[in-house]
Structure formats: C-alpha cells, structure tokens
Scaffold this active site. Structure first.
Site, PDB file in Angstrom:
ATOM      1  N   ASP A  81       0.876  -1.175   0.000  1.00  0.00           N
ATOM      2  CA  ASP A  81       0.000   0.000   0.000  1.00  0.00           C
ATOM      3  C   ASP A  81       0.910   1.221   0.000  1.00  0.00           C
ATOM      4  O   ASP A  81       1.773   1.347   0.873  1.00  0.00           O
ATOM      5  CB  ASP A  81      -0.919   0.008   1.229  1.00  0.00           C
ATOM      6  CG  ASP A  81      -2.075   1.000   1.085  1.00  0.00           C
ATOM      7  OD1 ASP A  81      -1.815   2.136   0.622  1.00  0.00           O
ATOM      8  OD2 ASP A  81      -3.214   0.651   1.438  1.00  0.00           O
ATOM      9  N   ASN A  89      -8.622   8.117   8.952  1.00  0.00           N
ATOM     10  CA  ASN A  89      -8.606   6.652   8.841  1.00  0.00           C
ATOM     11  C   ASN A  89      -8.856   5.954  10.168  1.00  0.00           C
ATOM     12  O   ASN A  89      -9.254   4.792  10.193  1.00  0.00           O
ATOM     13  CB  ASN A  89      -7.262   6.166   8.289  1.00  0.00           C
ATOM     14  CG  ASN A  89      -6.909   6.719   6.926  1.00  0.00           C
ATOM     15  OD1 ASN A  89      -5.753   6.938   6.626  1.00  0.00           O
ATOM     16  ND2 ASN A  89      -7.912   6.975   6.086  1.00  0.00           N
ATOM     17  N   ARG A  92     -12.049   3.689  11.374  1.00  0.00           N
ATOM     18  CA  ARG A  92     -12.437   2.405  10.795  1.00  0.00           C
ATOM     19  C   ARG A  92     -11.254   1.480  10.518  1.00  0.00           C
ATOM     20  O   ARG A  92     -11.447   0.289  10.301  1.00  0.00           O
ATOM     21  CB  ARG A  92     -13.224   2.631   9.491  1.00  0.00           C
ATOM     22  CG  ARG A  92     -12.416   3.318   8.397  1.00  0.00           C
ATOM     23  CD  ARG A  92     -13.300   3.805   7.246  1.00  0.00           C
ATOM     24  NE  ARG A  92     -12.513   4.377   6.166  1.00  0.00           N
ATOM     25  CZ  ARG A  92     -12.019   5.605   6.166  1.00  0.00           C
ATOM     26  NH1 ARG A  92     -12.222   6.391   7.216  1.00  0.00           N
ATOM     27  NH2 ARG A  92     -11.328   6.059   5.142  1.00  0.00           N
ATOM     28  N   GLN A  93     -10.056   1.997  10.512  1.00  0.00           N
ATOM     29  CA  GLN A  93      -8.865   1.174  10.269  1.00  0.00           C
ATOM     30  C   GLN A  93      -8.193   0.929  11.619  1.00  0.00           C
ATOM     31  O   GLN A  93      -7.294   1.646  12.030  1.00  0.00           O
ATOM     32  CB  GLN A  93      -7.957   1.890   9.254  1.00  0.00           C
ATOM     33  CG  GLN A  93      -8.660   2.114   7.930  1.00  0.00           C
ATOM     34  CD  GLN A  93      -7.863   2.908   6.924  1.00  0.00           C
ATOM     35  OE1 GLN A  93      -6.634   3.011   7.030  1.00  0.00           O
ATOM     36  NE2 GLN A  93      -8.532   3.487   5.931  1.00  0.00           N
ATOM     37  N   VAL A 129       0.553  -1.287  -7.369  1.00  0.00           N
ATOM     38  CA  VAL A 129       0.398  -2.400  -8.304  1.00  0.00           C
ATOM     39  C   VAL A 129      -0.221  -1.842  -9.583  1.00  0.00           C
ATOM     40  O   VAL A 129      -1.410  -1.531  -9.630  1.00  0.00           O
ATOM     41  CB  VAL A 129      -0.480  -3.516  -7.707  1.00  0.00           C
ATOM     42  CG1 VAL A 129      -0.589  -4.677  -8.684  1.00  0.00           C
ATOM     43  CG2 VAL A 129       0.103  -4.003  -6.389  1.00  0.00           C
ATOM     44  N   ASN A 155     -10.599   1.497  -5.532  1.00  0.00           N
ATOM     45  CA  ASN A 155     -10.859   2.063  -6.849  1.00  0.00           C
ATOM     46  C   ASN A 155     -10.967   0.959  -7.894  1.00  0.00           C
ATOM     47  O   ASN A 155     -10.330  -0.100  -7.788  1.00  0.00           O
ATOM     48  CB  ASN A 155      -9.790   3.079  -7.237  1.00  0.00           C
ATOM     49  CG  ASN A 155      -8.437   2.447  -7.474  1.00  0.00           C
ATOM     50  OD1 ASN A 155      -8.133   2.020  -8.581  1.00  0.00           O
ATOM     51  ND2 ASN A 155      -7.616   2.373  -6.429  1.00  0.00           N
ATOM     52  N   CYS A 210      -9.436   9.099   1.161  1.00  0.00           N
ATOM     53  CA  CYS A 210      -7.980   8.993   1.080  1.00  0.00           C
ATOM     54  C   CYS A 210      -7.484   9.305  -0.328  1.00  0.00           C
ATOM     55  O   CYS A 210      -6.411   9.883  -0.508  1.00  0.00           O
ATOM     56  CB  CYS A 210      -7.524   7.601   1.521  1.00  0.00           C
ATOM     57  SG  CYS A 210      -8.338   6.246   0.659  1.00  0.00           S
TER      58      CYS A 210
END
Length: 268
Positions: A81, A89, A92-93, A129, A155, A210
């Site tokens: 990442d 963030n 929830r993270q 990636v 996305n 983000c």
C-alpha cells in the site's frame, strides 16, 4: 457450516480421521476443531499477496493473524500500500493509532498483525500495483509464487488490473470492497468462476476520502476537494462558532466557566 468444502474429506471407502480435530492446547484449537489440523497446516504454509491496507486490509490482516496464515516455515503474507495514515482513517482502520499518523499503512499494519501473532511472516511493501511496476516488482514470476491474491482496494481501475493479472497467471483472487454502508465479496477461482471484469459495476459518484486527500488524479477529484474546503471554511466552522456562543452566552460568562472548569456546550 456454510462452507463444508473446507472440512477434510476422507478417501472413498474410508472414515474421517477424527484425530486431526482434537485440541492441542494452542491458539488454533478453535479453528482446528472446525476445519481440522490439515487445513490449519495449509493456512500456515500459504503464500498470499494482498493489495491495500485500509479498512478491509486491516480486517483481513487481523483474521490472517488469528488463523495463523503465513506462520509456517514456507508461509508468507506479502502486502503493499503506497498510502500514508490520515487522521480520518482511525475511525475504521483499527490497526492504526494517533501516533501512527503520516506513517506508511503497510509497515504499520504489518507490525500490528505481528503483535497479534508474532509467528506471522509478513513482507510489507509500499509499491503501487500497476503497469509501471509490472517488470520491477510484480512480475508474472512474482504472481506464480503466490497461492492466492486478495484485493482490499478502493478504486475500480486497480481492481480490474489485479483481476487481469490473476487471470493471466491462473491465481485465485478474493475480491472485496466497501462504499459507505454497501459492501461486496467475490471469490474468483481460475477455470471455475467468472472474473471480476466479467460484469461491470455501475460508475461510482462518491470519491474515497484517502484518494481525495492524497492522490487527486482527476478534475472531478480537485473540484470535490475545493468544495470540501469551501464547505469547511464557510459553513461548518462558522456554524460551530455560532452554536458555541449561542449555547454559552457572552465572553465574560465563558471566562468564568473556564476558570471554574465547568462544562461548556458545543465545545471541543
């Protein structure tokens, strides 16, 4: 069980070996009682590649740690990442804390997962990636070394790219995603199920925060960024200011409350 295929099946004419379901007094006893020791061993030796360490990625890493994924001698969980942790963030993270703000998501999430299960083998990377890293970082040889891949992306472009790489290299893909209160999971098995791009999702109107904050790549992103800034400066903050003084009275009264350590409405 909803997934009976994960339970070991005996050979034809033989009975199921119940010894592999017996408890051993370790952290995997509850899992072993459900799926057997042979499945636990497969999870430990699994080589898994996950893209994305956000909300879904944190949940996945926690599950990998609890199940012992990549804890065997040859097991490895590779994550990547290229994003940094933002304050927004944290709600929830859950692997991230305030002290982690502006640190890489991948390395921070890997450290948190190893704190849950120190036996995990994790390779945390910060590469994107995409076609640009196809020859340098994530070649066909890299994908062929993996037993399966997991998408934890926000996305469509990256999802489609990962789906294409997994199809071309015949690797299983666990695809998942969320948008607000909506979510989906899709298991893609080579030569057995349709791929992610076999069906086209409807275009999304919302932009992940983000992406808007760190990687505004399209004109729509910059317009939405400007609208959010305008809304914050000329609507939200003035309304907070107005509510504060309406609730607490004149400045002299506010000073008295501060000196007395009294509670004030609409204060932060």
């Amino acid at each position: 069980l909803d997934a009976r295929e994960v339970i070991p099946r005996p050979a034809e004419g033989q009975s199921l070996d119940t010894v592999q379901f017996q408890l051993r007094g370790d952290r995997y006893d509850q899992l072993r009682a459900c799926v057997g020791s042979s499945s636990c061993d497969k999870l430990a030796e699994l080589r898994l590649f996950m893209v994305g360490c956000g909300a879904i990625g944190c949940e996945m890493l926690k599950n990998y740690a609890l199940m012992g994924v990549g804890c065997g001698e040859n097991g490895l969980v590779t994550i990547t990442d290229n994003d940094l942790i933002e304050k927004s963030n944290l709600n929830r993270q859950f692997l991230f804390r305030p002290c982690h703000i502006q640190k890489p998501k991948s390395t921070t999430a890997a450290a948190a997962a190893c704190a849950i299960n120190p036996a995990m083998h994790i390779d945390a990377q910060q590469h994107k990636v995409c076609p640009q890293t196809e020859k340098t970082n994530y070649s066909d040889e890299f994908f062929l070394r993996q037993d399966m891949c997991v998408n934890a992306l926000d996305n469509l472009e990256a999802r489609r790219y990962m789906d294409g790489r997994c199809v071309s290299n015949a690797r299983a893909l666990l695809e998942s995603g969320t948008l607000g209160a909506k979510g989906h999971v899709q298991v893609i098995v080579p030569h057995m199920t349709e791929s992610y791009t076999s069906q086209r999702d409807p275009p999304t109107q919302d932009v992940p925060y983000c992406t808007l904050k760190s990687f505004p790549a399209n004109i729509e992103h910059t317009i939405q960024w400007a609208r959010d800034k305008f809304e914050s400066a000329f609507a939200q903050k003035p309304n907070m200011y107005k509510r504060f003084w309406e609730a607490n009275g004149k400045p002299a009264e506010v000073l008295e409350k501060l000196r007395a350590n009294a509670h004030m409405d609409s204060s932060i």
